[in-house]
Design a protein around this motif. Structure first.
Motif, PDB file in Angstrom:
ATOM      1  N   ILE A 190       0.653  -1.257  -0.024  1.00  0.00           N
ATOM      2  CA  ILE A 190       0.104   0.162   0.135  1.00  0.00           C
ATOM      3  C   ILE A 190       0.761   1.172   0.020  1.00  0.00           C
ATOM      4  N   VAL A 242      -2.404   1.511  -5.126  1.00  0.00           N
ATOM      5  CA  VAL A 242      -1.981   2.926  -5.319  1.00  0.00           C
ATOM      6  C   VAL A 242      -2.648   4.035  -4.610  1.00  0.00           C
ATOM      7  N   GLY A 258      -8.055   2.858  -5.316  1.00  0.00           N
ATOM      8  CA  GLY A 258      -9.081   3.055  -4.495  1.00  0.00           C
ATOM      9  C   GLY A 258      -8.856   3.602  -3.262  1.00  0.00           C
ATOM     10  N   ALA A 314      -9.317   4.091   1.159  1.00  0.00           N
ATOM     11  CA  ALA A 314      -8.972   3.270   2.614  1.00  0.00           C
ATOM     12  C   ALA A 314      -9.694   1.952   2.477  1.00  0.00           C
ATOM     13  N   GLY A 343      -7.828  -0.504   0.444  1.00  0.00           N
ATOM     14  CA  GLY A 343      -6.407  -0.623   1.241  1.00  0.00           C
ATOM     15  C   GLY A 343      -6.592  -1.783   2.569  1.00  0.00           C
ATOM     16  N   PHE A 403       3.657  -1.676   3.960  1.00  0.00           N
ATOM     17  CA  PHE A 403       2.841  -0.358   3.965  1.00  0.00           C
ATOM     18  C   PHE A 403       3.753   0.949   4.159  1.00  0.00           C
ATOM     19  N   GLY A 406       3.301   5.054   4.153  1.00  0.00           N
ATOM     20  CA  GLY A 406       2.438   5.978   4.311  1.00  0.00           C
ATOM     21  C   GLY A 406       2.569   6.585   5.706  1.00  0.00           C
ATOM     22  N   SER A 407       1.430   7.377   6.214  1.00  0.00           N
ATOM     23  CA  SER A 407       1.564   8.072   7.123  1.00  0.00           C
ATOM     24  C   SER A 407       1.474   7.275   8.605  1.00  0.00           C
ATOM     25  N   LEU A 461       6.719   4.664   7.572  1.00  0.00           N
ATOM     26  CA  LEU A 461       6.082   5.549   7.984  1.00  0.00           C
ATOM     27  C   LEU A 461       6.568   7.119   7.837  1.00  0.00           C
ATOM     28  N   GLY A 509       8.614  10.714   8.514  1.00  0.00           N
ATOM     29  CA  GLY A 509       9.838  11.209   9.190  1.00  0.00           C
ATOM     30  C   GLY A 509      10.038  12.441   9.168  1.00  0.00           C
ATOM     31  N   GLU A 568       5.369  16.261  11.139  1.00  0.00           N
ATOM     32  CA  GLU A 568       5.864  16.330   9.783  1.00  0.00           C
ATOM     33  C   GLU A 568       5.420  17.319   9.000  1.00  0.00           C
ATOM     34  N   PHE A 602      16.369   0.267   4.212  1.00  0.00           N
ATOM     35  CA  PHE A 602      15.561   1.233   4.327  1.00  0.00           C
ATOM     36  C   PHE A 602      14.540   1.280   5.398  1.00  0.00           C
TER      37      PHE A 602
HETATM   38  N1  LIG Z   1       9.199   5.732   5.350  1.00  0.00           N
HETATM   39  C1  LIG Z   1       8.785   5.623   4.088  1.00  0.00           C
HETATM   40  O1  LIG Z   1       9.354   5.089   3.242  1.00  0.00           O
HETATM   41  C2  LIG Z   1       7.726   6.698   3.161  1.00  0.00           C
HETATM   42  C3  LIG Z   1       7.821   6.765   1.858  1.00  0.00           C
HETATM   43  C4  LIG Z   1       7.117   7.691   1.297  1.00  0.00           C
HETATM   44  C5  LIG Z   1       5.935   8.301   2.034  1.00  0.00           C
HETATM   45  N2  LIG Z   1       5.884   8.079   3.631  1.00  0.00           N
HETATM   46  C6  LIG Z   1       5.145   8.794   4.460  1.00  0.00           C
HETATM   47  O2  LIG Z   1       3.520   8.849   3.507  1.00  0.00           O
HETATM   48  C7  LIG Z   1       3.033   9.984   4.133  1.00  0.00           C
HETATM   49  C8  LIG Z   1       2.335  10.494   3.014  1.00  0.00           C
HETATM   50  O3  LIG Z   1       1.589   9.836   2.066  1.00  0.00           O
HETATM   51  P1  LIG Z   1       0.050   9.793   2.193  1.00  0.00           P
HETATM   52  O4  LIG Z   1      -0.398  11.010   2.495  1.00  0.00           O
HETATM   53  O5  LIG Z   1      -0.417   8.957   0.878  1.00  0.00           O
HETATM   54  O6  LIG Z   1      -0.013   8.482   3.482  1.00  0.00           O
HETATM   55  P2  LIG Z   1      -1.547   7.843   3.776  1.00  0.00           P
HETATM   56  O7  LIG Z   1      -1.191   7.038   5.050  1.00  0.00           O
HETATM   57  O8  LIG Z   1      -2.849   8.769   4.168  1.00  0.00           O
HETATM   58  O9  LIG Z   1      -1.975   6.951   2.658  1.00  0.00           O
HETATM   59  C9  LIG Z   1      -0.922   6.016   2.399  1.00  0.00           C
HETATM   60  C10 LIG Z   1      -1.872   4.709   1.589  1.00  0.00           C
HETATM   61  O10 LIG Z   1      -2.517   4.228   2.434  1.00  0.00           O
HETATM   62  C11 LIG Z   1      -3.822   4.012   1.917  1.00  0.00           C
HETATM   63  N3  LIG Z   1      -5.099   3.882   3.198  1.00  0.00           N
HETATM   64  C12 LIG Z   1      -5.738   4.899   3.593  1.00  0.00           C
HETATM   65  N4  LIG Z   1      -6.341   4.507   4.757  1.00  0.00           N
HETATM   66  C13 LIG Z   1      -6.146   3.081   4.832  1.00  0.00           C
HETATM   67  C14 LIG Z   1      -6.781   2.078   5.577  1.00  0.00           C
HETATM   68  N5  LIG Z   1      -7.545   2.272   6.590  1.00  0.00           N
HETATM   69  N6  LIG Z   1      -6.184   0.773   5.328  1.00  0.00           N
HETATM   70  C15 LIG Z   1      -5.435   0.581   4.276  1.00  0.00           C
HETATM   71  N7  LIG Z   1      -4.913   1.515   3.542  1.00  0.00           N
HETATM   72  C16 LIG Z   1      -5.326   2.942   3.747  1.00  0.00           C
HETATM   73  C17 LIG Z   1      -4.177   5.291   1.196  1.00  0.00           C
HETATM   74  O11 LIG Z   1      -5.068   5.173   0.237  1.00  0.00           O
HETATM   75  C18 LIG Z   1      -2.669   5.156   0.572  1.00  0.00           C
HETATM   76  O12 LIG Z   1      -2.665   4.347  -0.693  1.00  0.00           O
HETATM   77  C19 LIG Z   1       3.892  10.656   4.961  1.00  0.00           C
HETATM   78  O13 LIG Z   1       3.621  10.776   6.153  1.00  0.00           O
HETATM   79  C20 LIG Z   1       5.361  10.143   4.609  1.00  0.00           C
HETATM   80  O14 LIG Z   1       6.297  10.519   5.354  1.00  0.00           O
HETATM   81  C21 LIG Z   1       6.754   7.472   3.977  1.00  0.00           C
END
Ligand SMILES: NC(=O)c1ccc[n+]([C@@H]2O[C@H](COP(=O)([O-])OP(=O)(O)OC[C@H]3O[C@@H](n4cnc5c(N)ncnc54)[C@H](O)[C@@H]3O)[C@@H](O)[C@H]2O)c1
Length: 600
Positions: free
Chosen positions: A202, A230, A264, A266, A269, A282, A284-285, A307, A309, A440, A507
């Protein structure tokens, strides 16, 4: 500038350029040899007008029309708010159906040879090298980043990753010998790396190309299939990337369902997390990461959490400013600061603080911001997510209200083409009670604070809920390493920004930046089941036979025999070992008596 300085400067510049040209030529030669050594298929992938052209004319995106349906994802170019189209927001059952197709594909792919896997990766690499510009344009259109940032963050790192996998991946997935220990000296022991089956990924929107190809290449190289969800904020480009993948699978004879892309929100996901994956990556945030981990617990699915950083850049007073400033600027403003491992906190020693602030402010004020595909070169692009510019501004406003000073930027802008922008910003006099110190930003804000001693620099760095990357600029190597070793982070680059170009390295982060690793040897092996195997080294000579005294029903001296065995093998001195032998022999001689057989 006087003449000797000029000559020294020119020589340095000339030598530096020569060295870089030499390195580039060598790298090209090595890459060429690795990639084009064998017959690698050339892919034909259809490219639409919006993917191929800089300027496209269509409808403007109207945010309120989104509410019309949750079944579709509206896609638009954040640099000019041009509507690109609508893609399906998949339901939970559609996602599960994709996973099942991937599961079938995984069964046949797990038996594939490394030669086949390499061919697939080399085919993708060849396509990337031949179509860098289109790939960058598509990423720029979907995420708002300038072409150069796409070249670095999408293409370059992906090529490095594939090149590393092709050259070194097999070595790390071959069975690895381990020692069998003291008592089992007659055994050979090894770890075998078997595919986990279906990997789920994800991913966020910040690098639409790399975020797809990064987990994909490692997963299929390890013998798995993969389903990639995506981001809803960068969905449009997945159409083109999906066509590249399908073409590569077909051209190399890999199962057509080996890679699935899910579009799609959440709901999609969540369905992926709970669909019985072998492993979930995963990215993301931190907030969503927590939800994902909770959902994964239902099916005991192992998760890698990559997550947020808030990476520090420590600049010591002996650092080479000529090197630091350009690297610092790219660390802060690349992709408009929308990087997980982005330079969010510059911690600068007081003696060079003034010089650092002056130079970064001067350069920041000269940055050109605008639509990446608007016809002229820009240094900074758009904010990809709706509302992101306002969120960044809220952090800057909070800091200013508590005493911070804006030296450049500091405002939301719409740009010449009506996109979503936040001006590249320099913020000084930041204190620890400001939200921007610990939250962040994920935007183009270069935050600077001052330090006096190395202890203070370390304390400032570690005073943070996140711990992804970290960076130290210091000419004294001993001092740099001493500081680096005390930083609470998953990665540290010394006299550079980020370790990510070394794809052999894992990483990932600590604290709220997540856990486990992707990339590198650890990440690759993490997509496998590490299976422990033992067998007899000399089966014709020695095997595990239970001595009669400990066979059921056990003899009187069984316990004493085992104590002797333990002492013999593990006593810290040879005298102790001899004592163990004596105990063992005495138990054998005196205690082999067993209960009599029961009368029928
Ligand atoms: N550590 C890393 O390698 C890395 C790399 C890139 C981005 N990030 C982090 O990602 C964040 C920015 O990206 P974002 O805004 O897309 O993050 P986000 O957490 O909002 O979303 C990430 C993905 O999760 C999905 N998602 C949302 N709710 C979900 C749920 N309940 N269950 C499953 N999937 C769900 C989204 O649709 C999306 O595809 C920032 O915090 C950034 O630091 C981390």
């Amino acid at each position: 500038m006087n003449l000797p300085d000029l000559i020294a400067g020119l020589t340095e510049c000339y030598l530096c350029s020569l060295a870089w040209i030499g390195i580039a030529a060598l790298a090209t030669y090595l890459l060429w040899n690795t990639v084009f050594g064998e017959g690698i298929p050339v892919l034909t992938v259809e490219v639409t007008e919006a993917e191929a052209q800089d300027v496209i004319k269509g409808k403007a995106y109207e945010p309120n029309s989104k509410a019309a349906s949750n079944k579709e994802i509206p896609c638009y170019d954040p640099g000019n708010m041009q509507l690109l189209g609508h893609l399906p927001a998949m339901t939970a059952s559609e996602v599960r159906a994709r996973v099942e197709r991937a599961r079938v594909a995984a069964k046949s792919w797990k038996g594939s040879s490394f030669k086949q896997r390499k061919l697939l990766l080399k085919t993708i690499l060849r396509y990337i090298i031949d179509h860098q510009e289109t790939i960058c344009r598509v990423s720029a259109r979907d995420s708002g980043k300038p072409m150069l940032d796409a070249a670095f963050g999408e293409v370059l790192v992906t090529c490095e990753k594939i090149s590393w996998l092709v050259k070194e991946g097999e070595r790390h997935l071959r069975p690895e010998k381990r020692s069998a220990g003291s008592m089992l000296f007659y055994k050979s022991a090894r770890v075998e790396y078997h595919p986990v089956g279906v990997v789920g990924a994800i991913v966020p929107w910040n690098y639409p190309f790399h975020n797809v190809f990064n987990p994909l290449t490692a997963a299929v190289f390890a013998g798995n299939s993969i389903v990639i969800k995506v981001s809803e904020h960068a969905t449009w480009s997945s159409l083109y990337y999906g066509r590249i993948i399908s073409a590569a699978l077909e051209a190399t004879g890999a199962p057509k369902d080996l890679v699935q892309i899910v579009t799609g929100y959440a709901e999609a996901g969540n369905a992926l997390v709970t669909s019985g994956l072998g492993k979930l990556i995963f990215v993301g945030s931190t907030g969503v990461g927590r939800k994902v981990m909770q959902a994964a617990a239902q099916t005991l699915t192992p998760v890698v959490l990559e997550l947020g950083g808030k990476d520090p850049v420590i600049v010591c007073d002996d650092a080479d400013m000529k090197q630091v400033i350009p690297v610092a600027m790219r660390g802060a403003f690349m992709s408009c600061g929308q990087n997980c491992a982005g330079a969010e906190r510059f911690i600068v020693q007081s003696r060079v603080y003034g010089e650092f602030v002056k130079q970064v402010t001067e350069v920041t004020q000269r940055l050109r911001q605008g639509h990446a595909l608007g016809g002229s070169i820009v240094d900074c692009g758009a904010m990809c997510m709706p509302g992101a510019a306002e969120q960044v501004h809220a952090l800057v406003t909070d800091a200013v209200s508590k005493g911070a000073k804006v030296l450049a930027g500091g405002k939301v802008a719409s740009g010449a083409h009506g996109g979503q922008f936040y001006a590249p910003t320099v913020l000084v006099d930041v204190t620890l009670n400001m939200r921007i110190w610990s939250e962040e930003v994920f935007g183009p804000v270069l935050v600077v604070v001052k330090f006096e001693t190395d202890d203070e620099a370390v304390e400032l760095t570690n005073d943070c809920p996140f711990g992804l990357g970290s960076n130290v600029f210091c000419r004294n190597r001993r001092r740099a390493n001493a500081i680096a070793s005390r930083l609470e982070a998953g990665m540290t680059a010394i006299n550079d920004f980020t370790t990510y170009m070394c794809q052999s390295l894992p990483f990932g982060g600590v604290k709220e930046s997540g856990f486990d690793r992707f990339a590198g040897v650890e990440g690759l092996r993490g997509l496998c089941i590490p299976k422990s195997v033992t067998e007899d080294r000399w089966p014709w000579l020695m095997r595990t036979d239970m001595p009669p005294i400990i066979q059921y029903p056990v003899g009187d001296g069984a316990f004493s025999f085992t104590c002797g065995l333990v002492t013999m093998f593990y006593a810290p001195s040879w005298r102790g070992s001899l004592r163990g032998v004596a105990t063992l022999l005495s138990a054998l001689m005196t205690g082999s008596k067993k209960p009599a057989k029961k009368q029928q």
